[in-house]
Design an enzyme around this catalytic site. Sequence first.
Site, short mmCIF file in Angstrom:
data_model
loop_
_atom_site.label_atom_id
_atom_site.label_comp_id
_atom_site.label_asym_id
_atom_site.label_seq_id
_atom_site.Cartn_x
_atom_site.Cartn_y
_atom_site.Cartn_z
N CYS A 111 0.35 7.23 -11.47
CA CYS A 111 -1.00 6.75 -11.35
C CYS A 111 -1.93 7.89 -10.94
O CYS A 111 -3.27 7.42 -11.05
CB CYS A 111 -0.95 5.41 -10.17
SG CYS A 111 0.27 4.18 -10.34
N HIS A 133 -8.03 4.22 -7.62
CA HIS A 133 -6.95 3.63 -8.11
C HIS A 133 -6.81 2.19 -7.98
O HIS A 133 -6.73 1.80 -6.56
CB HIS A 133 -5.64 4.44 -7.81
CG HIS A 133 -4.44 3.82 -8.50
ND1 HIS A 133 -4.34 3.46 -9.97
CD2 HIS A 133 -3.45 3.66 -8.04
CE1 HIS A 133 -3.21 2.95 -9.69
NE2 HIS A 133 -2.55 3.08 -8.98
N ASN A 140 -2.56 -3.33 -11.93
CA ASN A 140 -2.29 -1.80 -11.79
C ASN A 140 -2.13 -1.32 -13.23
O ASN A 140 -0.94 -1.44 -13.65
CB ASN A 140 -1.26 -1.47 -10.92
CG ASN A 140 -1.15 0.11 -10.76
OD1 ASN A 140 -1.62 0.95 -11.37
ND2 ASN A 140 -0.34 0.17 -9.72
N1 ACO Z 1 5.42 -14.05 -5.01
C1 ACO Z 1 5.74 -14.61 -3.73
N2 ACO Z 1 6.61 -14.04 -2.73
C2 ACO Z 1 6.79 -12.79 -2.82
C3 ACO Z 1 6.38 -12.06 -4.10
C4 ACO Z 1 5.92 -12.67 -5.04
N3 ACO Z 1 5.22 -12.05 -6.23
N4 ACO Z 1 6.72 -10.46 -3.94
C5 ACO Z 1 7.35 -10.55 -2.67
N5 ACO Z 1 7.35 -11.79 -2.08
C6 ACO Z 1 8.07 -12.02 -0.81
C7 ACO Z 1 8.93 -11.45 -0.31
O1 ACO Z 1 10.21 -11.62 -0.83
C8 ACO Z 1 8.89 -11.63 1.11
O2 ACO Z 1 9.75 -12.57 1.54
P1 ACO Z 1 10.40 -12.49 2.85
O3 ACO Z 1 9.38 -12.35 4.01
O4 ACO Z 1 11.28 -13.74 2.83
O5 ACO Z 1 11.50 -11.57 2.75
C9 ACO Z 1 7.26 -11.69 1.28
O6 ACO Z 1 6.94 -12.16 0.09
C10 ACO Z 1 6.59 -10.64 2.07
O7 ACO Z 1 6.89 -9.59 1.34
P2 ACO Z 1 6.42 -7.98 1.69
O8 ACO Z 1 6.90 -6.85 0.82
O9 ACO Z 1 6.17 -7.59 3.23
O10 ACO Z 1 4.91 -8.28 1.16
P3 ACO Z 1 3.73 -7.30 1.05
O11 ACO Z 1 2.54 -8.14 1.79
O12 ACO Z 1 4.01 -5.95 1.49
O13 ACO Z 1 3.05 -7.03 -0.30
C11 ACO Z 1 3.26 -5.53 -2.15
C12 ACO Z 1 3.99 -6.54 -1.17
C13 ACO Z 1 2.32 -6.68 -3.04
C14 ACO Z 1 4.44 -5.05 -3.15
C15 ACO Z 1 2.83 -4.46 -1.39
O14 ACO Z 1 3.73 -3.98 -0.43
C16 ACO Z 1 2.21 -3.60 -2.48
O15 ACO Z 1 1.23 -3.61 -3.07
N6 ACO Z 1 2.86 -2.15 -2.21
C17 ACO Z 1 2.24 -1.22 -3.00
C18 ACO Z 1 2.63 -1.39 -4.40
C19 ACO Z 1 2.20 -0.29 -5.36
O16 ACO Z 1 1.14 -0.05 -5.24
N7 ACO Z 1 2.89 -0.21 -6.55
C20 ACO Z 1 2.24 0.64 -7.40
C21 ACO Z 1 2.80 1.91 -7.74
S1 ACO Z 1 2.36 3.17 -6.77
C22 ACO Z 1 0.75 3.19 -6.84
O17 ACO Z 1 0.19 2.60 -7.73
C23 ACO Z 1 -0.14 3.34 -5.70
#
Ligand code: ACO
Length: 365
Positions: free
Chosen positions: A117, A255, A285
Amino acid sequence: MGYYRGMPNAQITGWGKCLPPAVLTNDDLATVMDTSDEWIVERTGIRERRISHVDTSELGLVAAKRALAAAGRDADDIGLLILCSASPDLLIPNTASRLQERLGNKQAAAFDLNSGCTGFVYGLKVANDHIGNYPDSPVLVVGAERLTWYLDWTQRDTAVLFGDGAGAAVFEPAEPGQGVIETHLGCEAAAGKALMVADFGTVMNRFGPDPTRFELMFDGREIFRQAVKGMALACQTVLAKAELEVADIDLVIPHQANERIIDALTNRLGMDDARVFKNIAQYGNTSSATIPIGLTEALEQGRVQPGATILMVAFGAGLTWGAAIMRWGDRTEALSTCIAELPPSNRTGPGLIAEAIEFFRNAPN
Ligand code: ACO
């Protein structure tokens, strides 16, 4: 500040974007996986994303033609073409060369740049250095991605985050005191396993049972933490190198990975919301395309004033990070517009992902 070692800085003289027309909403996703619009909006800020019916180079081509028109340049004026992408059409030959051919440019150096990214910020740094050495050789930097091609639509934690699109910028010598003032790039390789497609490339077992299977591995919480920390440090460092304060920045184009990451970053910097560009709600993204798309939309919306000081910052697979500060020139309008469009398609977002959903549902674990 100003010139690098007496050489000109690079200025962006043309900008353009290309978003494929098919929209996939959160509600569409909720019909094929256990998720909801409420969860996705609350945790990411994303409401919908675009799904491409064409390859990465075609998205890049339209964005590039629009950027060239905005700069008042012909494709053949370009001396260096950089295609920033983690989702190229081809590995051999590089996809930048395919883009060059389709643009009708006959002589530019052309290469692909994969810094996840952060690709566009890395490309901007290379463009600035190139213009410093070869002011008569304009650079075209394209960020183009078809990341949804990688996605396993049964994995709700990753599938909801990404979208397809492209943005492009033309770089030429700046007036003194304008253009790219400072950049700061880096990579924290030790944390790289937090985001990888570990089994795609020459590491693949070509002769195994199913060489088409590969997986986007992802530690969302770790990336979240690293992204806020890495982008904040990159911003603080580039500001210090440029001898500027947060208060000197008119617009931040970060980003767009997660709205909560953007908010945590700008809170940490002490930056008010009015100076932060966001469009993650519409596109999700789009990796290396987020910043050139954001810049193009900021210009279209009149959010870039002549002489504005702009901070761009990104974070991505590697784990790479980068920040750049540029001082905009006098011109915020395109010199001309280009009517280039993608080939027409009447396919919908859900229709475009239906085959992939079927594949992953039936694939053995
Ligand atoms: N819908 C519903 N529930 C979901 C989903 C979904 N799409 N995805 C995950 N969950 C659930 C999980 O299973 C978890 O359930 P549990 O508590 O029963 O285990 C709960 O939601 C919480 O999950 P977390 O991983 O703690 O959620 P978080 O608030 O951290 O959000 C996310 C997850 C959105 C992936 C976040 O961590 C994030 O955005 N991380 C960065 C990702 C990123 O940027 N990636 C791009 C590539 S790198 C870059 O561009 C920077």
